[in-house]
Enzyme design. Sequence first.
Site, PDB file in Angstrom:
ATOM      1  N   HIS A  90     -10.061  -1.367   1.350  1.00  0.00           N
ATOM      2  CA  HIS A  90      -8.760  -2.028   1.559  1.00  0.00           C
ATOM      3  C   HIS A  90      -8.841  -2.992   2.736  1.00  0.00           C
ATOM      4  CE1 HIS A  90      -7.781   2.119  -0.058  1.00  0.00           C
ATOM      5  NE2 HIS A  90      -7.396   1.316  -1.030  1.00  0.00           N
TER       6      HIS A  90
ATOM      7  N   ARG B 191      -7.386  -4.164  -8.321  1.00  0.00           N
ATOM      8  CA  ARG B 191      -7.580  -3.519  -9.605  1.00  0.00           C
ATOM      9  C   ARG B 191      -6.547  -2.408  -9.778  1.00  0.00           C
ATOM     10  NH1 ARG B 191     -12.918  -2.966 -12.456  1.00  0.00           N
ATOM     11  NH2 ARG B 191     -12.777  -1.041 -13.647  1.00  0.00           N
TER      12      ARG B 191
ATOM     13  N   THR C  85       0.810  -1.210   0.000  1.00  0.00           N
ATOM     14  CA  THR C  85       0.000   0.000   0.000  1.00  0.00           C
ATOM     15  C   THR C  85       0.845   1.262   0.000  1.00  0.00           C
ATOM     16  OG1 THR C  85      -1.650   1.292   1.233  1.00  0.00           O
ATOM     17  CG2 THR C  85      -0.310  -0.239   2.506  1.00  0.00           C
ATOM     18  N   ARG C  86       0.346   2.287  -0.684  1.00  0.00           N
ATOM     19  CA  ARG C  86       0.980   3.600  -0.663  1.00  0.00           C
ATOM     20  C   ARG C  86      -0.022   4.660  -0.237  1.00  0.00           C
ATOM     21  NH1 ARG C  86       0.231   3.335  -6.759  1.00  0.00           N
ATOM     22  NH2 ARG C  86      -0.855   5.243  -7.357  1.00  0.00           N
TER      23      ARG C  86
ATOM     24  N   HIS D   7      -8.756   2.486   3.525  1.00  0.00           N
ATOM     25  CA  HIS D   7     -10.167   2.734   3.764  1.00  0.00           C
ATOM     26  C   HIS D   7     -10.881   1.384   3.851  1.00  0.00           C
ATOM     27  CE1 HIS D   7      -9.204   6.892   3.355  1.00  0.00           C
ATOM     28  NE2 HIS D   7      -8.682   6.682   2.157  1.00  0.00           N
TER      29      HIS D   7
END
Length: 427
Positions: free
Chosen positions: A244, A330, A236-237, A241
């Site tokens: 996720h 995605r 993750t960057r 939320h």
Amino acid sequence: MPRYNAAGAIRVGAVDSGAGATGESGIVGPTHSEGTMTGLPPPHGKDGNLRPLLIGDEALRAERVQEARGLPRVPLSSKEISDLVMLATGAFTPLEGFMDRRDYDGVLADMQLASGVLWPIPVTLAVSDEEAARLKAGERIALVDPARDEVLAVMEVKEKYRADRKREARCVFGTDEVQHPGVVTLYEQGETYLAGTPEILSEGEYPARFVEFARPSETRDLFARKGWSTVAAFQTRNPMHRSHEYLTKVALEICDGLFIHPIVGRLKPGDIPADVRMKCYNVLLENYYPADRVVLKVYPMEMRYAGPKEAVLHAIIRQNFGCSHLIVGRDHAGVGDTYGPFDAQEIFDTLPPGALHIEPLRMDWSFWCTRCDMIVSSRTCPHPDEDHVIISGTELRRMLVDGERPPDPFSRPEVIDILIDYYAGKR
Ligand SMILES: [Zn+2]
């Protein structure tokens, strides 16, 4: 080929280790950094060994520090510093340093090092023409973090060669358009590459800056102590939320453990800084995750925004950290509309069999549905878009900058509080 594995099938073939020990036996692995005793997948490459380039021997290190004082100093970019720390920890196993021309050409041509091992993106050290002119192959140099005036490594220049930046851009990013942030970084750097194996003296600022900084040998030991043999990594960057959270919890349903592994190298302008994101991750873990089934650590790389090729790199890195699965959602590692939404999943179908011991966990776009009254994905919900709570990155930023709270179904209130505070501080 089905895009999704059935939950029951995911363990099959996930781990190719000789031992076959399952995590439930509670094996404690004091120094099993190769992971084969625990059922964790081996590090990437042919021999199954991690290859950290940080000098472990104190006397040798002191000798190299002394030597560095008399060597020509080559300043590194922030991307190169990040890559050097990846090499230092073994996260880039089996790379032995900054690539020479044969590896560079092989990676661009067909994602292969000269040894035949899969590698999707060049790891190179670029210098300007003026710097290149004063350095010779065979010469020893000191690699420096110019911002901190710190010598990070010494290296013998094995080879000096000309980058083919246009070709590199097209091969890595699928475009040479200068709107692409990865292309921008590439075109800003020098056109000569220096190859060699750095003897690394320091991991720079990262270990002190992040208590969650961890090396592959350490996470492997940690996973082994927990008795895990299947671990899903979440790259993750961004702040996490609810969508996720959903992806990671789907993974947690089918794997022994979850490895939340944010990238903390420099990001593109407008992205949320790492320290703010760490607060968001920690507040989520404290409130909504089972503490004994999740590990949060960081790694210092910089995003390339290379979509499918970066997804393969992310997988290799997580295999080195001991993970059996990588969540690939995605448009993983994408930017704008450079890549198709599932390019980063489909690239895994094109890799030679056995090239990786980690598997992608292919996930679709997920969001809150007001009629299902839960987080759903394009694959699980029959309702039209009007029923879905979807907020684009741009729209979210606008709301937060204006101090406006995104709707509760989009994000946990604790996360929103942190983001509102951050944007208020910027005003
Ligand atoms: Zn629905």
